[in-house]
Scaffold this motif. Structure first.
Motif, PDB file in Angstrom:
ATOM      1  N   GLY A  64       0.784  -1.230   0.000  1.00  0.00           N
ATOM      2  CA  GLY A  64       0.000   0.000   0.000  1.00  0.00           C
ATOM      3  C   GLY A  64       0.815   1.278   0.000  1.00  0.00           C
ATOM      4  N   PHE A  65       2.128   1.175   0.186  1.00  0.00           N
ATOM      5  CA  PHE A  65       2.970   2.378   0.126  1.00  0.00           C
ATOM      6  C   PHE A  65       3.536   2.562  -1.283  1.00  0.00           C
ATOM      7  N   PRO A  66       3.971   3.784  -1.607  1.00  0.00           N
ATOM      8  CA  PRO A  66       4.465   4.053  -2.963  1.00  0.00           C
ATOM      9  C   PRO A  66       5.648   3.153  -3.351  1.00  0.00           C
ATOM     10  N   GLN A  67       5.640   2.739  -4.599  1.00  0.00           N
ATOM     11  CA  GLN A  67       6.681   1.833  -5.077  1.00  0.00           C
ATOM     12  C   GLN A  67       8.077   2.479  -5.050  1.00  0.00           C
ATOM     13  N   THR A  72       4.406  -1.574  -2.313  1.00  0.00           N
ATOM     14  CA  THR A  72       3.758  -2.292  -3.420  1.00  0.00           C
ATOM     15  C   THR A  72       2.642  -1.465  -4.049  1.00  0.00           C
ATOM     16  N   TYR A  73       2.277  -0.370  -3.375  1.00  0.00           N
ATOM     17  CA  TYR A  73       1.202   0.506  -3.837  1.00  0.00           C
ATOM     18  C   TYR A  73      -0.063  -0.257  -4.188  1.00  0.00           C
ATOM     19  N   ASP A  74      -0.314  -1.350  -3.493  1.00  0.00           N
ATOM     20  CA  ASP A  74      -1.549  -2.098  -3.743  1.00  0.00           C
ATOM     21  C   ASP A  74      -2.500  -1.821  -2.584  1.00  0.00           C
ATOM     22  N   TYR A  75      -3.298  -0.805  -2.784  1.00  0.00           N
ATOM     23  CA  TYR A  75      -4.196  -0.343  -1.725  1.00  0.00           C
ATOM     24  C   TYR A  75      -5.205  -1.399  -1.322  1.00  0.00           C
ATOM     25  N   GLY A  76      -5.766  -2.056  -2.321  1.00  0.00           N
ATOM     26  CA  GLY A  76      -6.746  -3.110  -2.047  1.00  0.00           C
ATOM     27  C   GLY A  76      -6.117  -4.241  -1.263  1.00  0.00           C
ATOM     28  N   ALA A  77      -4.895  -4.612  -1.627  1.00  0.00           N
ATOM     29  CA  ALA A  77      -4.215  -5.694  -0.923  1.00  0.00           C
ATOM     30  C   ALA A  77      -4.004  -5.353   0.542  1.00  0.00           C
ATOM     31  N   SER A  78      -3.735  -4.066   0.822  1.00  0.00           N
ATOM     32  CA  SER A  78      -3.521  -3.701   2.228  1.00  0.00           C
ATOM     33  C   SER A  78      -4.797  -3.898   3.034  1.00  0.00           C
ATOM     34  N   CYS A  79      -5.949  -3.684   2.396  1.00  0.00           N
ATOM     35  CA  CYS A  79      -7.230  -3.922   3.084  1.00  0.00           C
ATOM     36  C   CYS A  79      -7.471  -5.418   3.281  1.00  0.00           C
ATOM     37  N   ALA A  80      -7.193  -6.204   2.236  1.00  0.00           N
ATOM     38  CA  ALA A  80      -7.401  -7.653   2.327  1.00  0.00           C
ATOM     39  C   ALA A  80      -6.497  -8.251   3.393  1.00  0.00           C
TER      40      ALA A  80
END
Lengths: 645, 645
Positions: A64-67, A72-80
């Motif tokens: 979820g943080f900037p690459q 990984t900048y994967d916002y959805g993944a941070s929620c999952a």
């Protein structure tokens, strides 16, 4: 898992971030996520801090943080991921949320390159622990009225952070009492030019050795009703000087000449834009609470499927308690709601990824309406999910009797912890009002210029077509909706088209009538009128969210391949929908949406569905996809010392 | 207290045992009843043991025991005292209940002179601490199936106590892990003549130095979801030999020739007679939980009346949160229910005193129906009161936001503790079934011989007149009832006659229809039929108890002198009744007892009453008569560090 139906349910629930969830199930060791009942508060805090570091060490802080800085900048993944972490100790979950979500998220989203360069790597690795210092003693909900001041001093080109009153002291701040080296501190920004409203600064609060810095007073909030492993505390600032560059300057800045600059001229709009970037916190909190509820259900259902008590007349062996209708009714509707909520959670996570996690070409922005809709839905879903968790864990505890009260059976600590999820990241009642406000703004924009006389006829049409179309509009749902038309009083109780239509009628009518009531509000009687309609306002908000949940669930169901799992899921969602209708039965009767015969059938159908789902209970529990190693409760694993004669 | 209205409310709530309550308010020091957040489990247990001794030292353990041994034999007073103790730490309350109520009560009520002579003085002074060892791992609710055996050995004239299976181990037993020197142990009595069902023995489990006696294994239940100061534990017995005289022989004995003797031939009847003598426990548990709810309400209401959040448009000062309708609706109906429950508690305490606390001339017994009615009402009131407490403390916590989650504000520990009140002394759901069983037995006795064909017409008449007459029949209520007749759809919403009539119609119809459904049960389909009607059965039970509560409250209201306090009380009770009707609105609509216009008026009237009661909140809080020194929560006393700007 050998049960193919359970596996298909799990895959469906896992949704778009199935890989993240799958990896989590494989990677995680119970020692990384669980505590031991009976640890002292001190020991729990230390254990949780260690676990945060351990989880950071396997890279889970980077999601979820900037690459550019290793994220990984994967916002959805941070929620999952947060949802999956919700199957562990909730003190740990909250610490992770404070560090990577609130604190890290604020630096990432409210700060700019200068903050990112210097701090993001340390934050992702949990080497720089931090706090999100917004709430004050005097203001938790109405944060626009924070009293902390951040005053620009042109003489030294510094900002001065101060707590001018007792009620301005920051409180209930996670990480404050023990771990935070830095904090994002919110306060009123003042410059010689004037007052600019609430802004945030990033400042150090302890040095590298853990000593509190001069001018800052930190106290421990002490014993709480739950979350014993979270070191909540207070911050008071006595004219603490920090460089001007400490201002988190994504939306506003003070330039080299000491002048305030912002692209958003309106103070109110600026503040809510800043808050809006932090919406992920609400999405996560709802998801984490929902996981705790699922785990509670898994424990109570597995125990209930083995525990026996009271024999039927003439029978020798006692009856399995889950065979009692009353026990089924305690647990199955809540299980069904947990299933439905999973889909709503997946849907909002996808929207969040779309609107917050996908870079746009320069100069482009997401539509204002979409942003508002996300914020509205996040607020409402957070309220519904966290209340569901509080209610479900309580029901699970009671369903397990005395054994449920023993800490090793994993219900009581979760119940105590999840309690405050109804309060933090926005008090649930206040959040539902926010939902209503969002809906009414939309409503006002649509109808604002029309005279009242024209309104009545139009509302029905627009609400039925316009608003509904906007929130969903998927082909599958439209098909269901069309099928349901015109046969309200004939269709089968578990007909999904009819159920959807009932949810829509309830939400639309609630909004329409509350809109009419509030239109009468003038400047003088505004508060009185609003206040006398507050229960109605909250009803409109809640029923809107209920509709969003059912729509998301039915869409996911529509996407399943035909077969046993899909049919089982259909029953689960019908049970969810009927239970929700049953709770509001009086409304449906009052408004002629159910006659008294149909109304009684709702209850009878719920009982039928409970009976039908009873033999599938293990499949439904396995289908939730909880990492098995995190379910250690002896009453669920079968290690409970009992013959269950 | 300077407020004469509050004083009159308090006097009315104090009821027949006003003197006991008044003395308690004067005698008690906070240190005798409260703990400190953050104590370790070990420290809490030691503190609570010391407090039990301290309370015994001022004679509070003697209330309710026979006068011949220094007791006061005031059964009602012991219940009133327990209610007052419920304003303190609930770990202490439960320890007091285990020692003086369960353990002491069993010795007193199931034992005879030989046990009384030797032990009662030591028990009353807490010099002999003891356990009530009934629950086993395998059986908590269905205690007729206990597996512990008590075998008479004629060779040595001893009883042999044994735990033959893992599930026969006694568990969750208060006082077991640390303090108990003795225990009343329940098990199946076996003699060479045969099996005689569950009986109790009084036996030593530790010696004077605290060493566990040979053949007995005691384990600690460890960390629980609440009640940290109670040393719950397990007992396992390996053929432990005790003298024959250890049998608590009030209802059955083994004579000198080793023959089993009992005046009650039927094993079932004997067992329930024994259990019935212990009904006081249920009365007390409900009362204690209700006190915890009242204290929670006092804290949340006082805080809500000072805390401000969000300004109205155009206003400078923020609004007091208790001025919001949503906040009022969270707290006022629960306050009203607490008032109503107080009267039901007083009424059942009086009945208990009459039937259990008043010696009868030799040979005379109380009517079987009266005994059964008391047991039915005690079971139901316990369930309703304890669920009310769980629900209310949760609502109070949420109403106080983050501050409510801080332990020193006295909500979270009480909430955690009171949770298990819904389980011990009878699982609430099982208890409601017991209520239904009692009602249906009565129903069967009245209608058992009539053919189904004749039933329909008769039921209405009998239920409306016969049963109602029996449970109340006071002149005041009859007057209300007569006034309400024939004008259901016209009377004012807060008309007490109409409200009473609604409660009666709900309870009567529920019982009547469930009776009809169950009459169809044959030997083969008995369980299935019962099970499919279980939700209906529970509804009949709950609505019966609701009626008992309203009747008791209206009778007490009727006895008040005309004036301001009486009028205020009338509104409080109307709010209670309307809130209960609102919860079951769907039922009233389905059954034509409310039309949709009246149904909406119910909600509007609740809102009106909330508004009317708002200015009287401090009077209503003071009127509950909670000892002020026990309310130490800073948010309630005003010591909370906030300007409440």
């Amino acid at each position: 898992m050998n049960d193919p139906v359970a596996l298909e349910l799990r895959t469906t629930l896992d949704g778009p971030w199935a890989a993240v969830r799958g990896d989590f199930r494989e990677q995680i060791e119970p020692s990384m996520l669980l505590g031991t009942p009976g640890e002292s508060m001190q020991a729990q805090r230390e254990r949780v801090t260690d676990q945060v570091l351990q989880i950071a060490s396997i890279g889970h802080g980077r999601v979820g943080f900037p690459q550019a800085y290793g994220g990984t900048y994967d916002y959805g993944a941070s929620c999952a991921l947060f949802e999956m972490q919700g199957y562990g100790d909730l003190s740990l979950l909250v610490k992770l949320g404070v560090q990577f979500g609130l604190f890290g998220g604020a630096v990432s989203r409210l700060g700019t390159q200068r903050h990112h360069e210097e701090y993001l790597r340390g934050i992702m690795d949990a080497q720089i622990m931090g706090s999100f210092a917004m709430t004050e003693i005097g203001h938790g909900s109405n944060v626009q009225r924070l009293e902390t001041t951040i005053t620009y001093d042109p003489a030294t080109d510094e900002l001065v952070v101060n707590s001018p009153t007792p009620s301005s002291v920051k409180t209930y701040i996670g990480n404050a009492a023990k771990d935070a080296r830095m904090a994002v501190v919110f306060g009123q920004l003042l410059t010689p030019e004037g007052e600019f409203g609430v802004h945030a600064v990033l400042m150090e609060v302890r040095d590298a050795e853990g000593n509190v810095l001069p001018g800052i007073t930190i106290e421990d909030n002490g014993v709480k009703g739950g979350l014993p492993g979270v070191d909540n505390g207070t911050f008071a600032f006595a004219d603490v000087r920090i460089p001007r560059s400490a201002l988190l300057n994504k939306f506003a800045d003070i330039d080299d000449e000491g002048r305030y600059q912002s692209d958003i001229a309106n103070e109110n709009a600026r503040f809510f834009t800043m808050l809006g970037t932090l919406v992920r916190g609400r999405v996560c909190v709802g998801g984490g609470a929902a996981s705790a509820a699922k785990k509670g259900l898994a424990i109570a259902l597995r125990y209930g499927a083995r525990r026996r008590q009271f024999e039927a007349p003439g029978a020798e062996q006692e009856i399995v308690v889950l065979d009692y209708l009353a026990h089924q009714r305690k647990l199955f509707p809540r299980l069904a709601k947990s299933y439905a909520l999973s889909f709503a959670q997946n849907a909002i996570t996808e929207t969040l990824q779309e609107l917050h996690g996908t870079p746009l070409p320069d100069g482009e922005t997401h539509p204002k309406e979409a942003i508002r809709e996300l914020e509205t839905r996040a607020a409402g879903l957070k309220a519904v999910s966290t209340w569901h968790a509080v209610d479900t864990l309580q029901a699970c505890r009671e369903a397990c009797g005395g054994a449920g009260f023993i800490a090793e059976n994993q219900l009581t600590q979760a119940r105590a912890d999840v309690d405050v999820f109804a309060t933090f990241e926005g008090d649930n009642t206040v959040l539902l009002q926010l939902v209503a406000k969002g809906l009414l703004t939309e409503y006002k924009e649509m109808f604002g210029d029309l005279a009242m006389a024209e309104l009545a006829g139009l509302v029905t049409k627009q609400v039925a077509e316009g608003l509904v179309e906007r929130t969903t509009g998927r082909a599958g749902l439209q098909r269901l909706r069309d099928l349901a038309k015109g046969r309200d009083h004939e269709s089968a109780m578990d007909d999904t088209g009819w159920l959807l239509s009932m949810f829509e009628q309830r939400a639309d009518h609630a909004l329409e009538t509350v809109g009419k009531r509030l239109r009468k509000a003038g400047k003088d009687n505004g508060f009185e009128l609003f206040n006398s309609a507050q229960d109605h306002v909250l009803f409109a908000a809640r029923t809107h969210i209920d509709r969003c949940i059912l729509e998301a669930a039915l869409e996911a169901h529509d996407d399943m391949a035909d077969g046993e799992a899909k049919e089982l899921m259909r029953k689960v969602l019908a049970l969810y929908a009927l239970s929700s209708i049953e709770e509001d039965k009086a409304w449906f009767l009052e408004h002629g949406r159910l006659n008294s015969v149909r109304s009684r059938q709702v209850t009878a159908s719920i009982n039928d569905l409970c009976r039908e789902l009873r033999p599938r209970v293990h499949t439904l529990v396995d289908g939730m996809g909880i990492p098995e190693s995190l379910i250690t409760a002896p009453i669920a694993t079968g290690e409970h010392t009992t013959t269950f004669a």
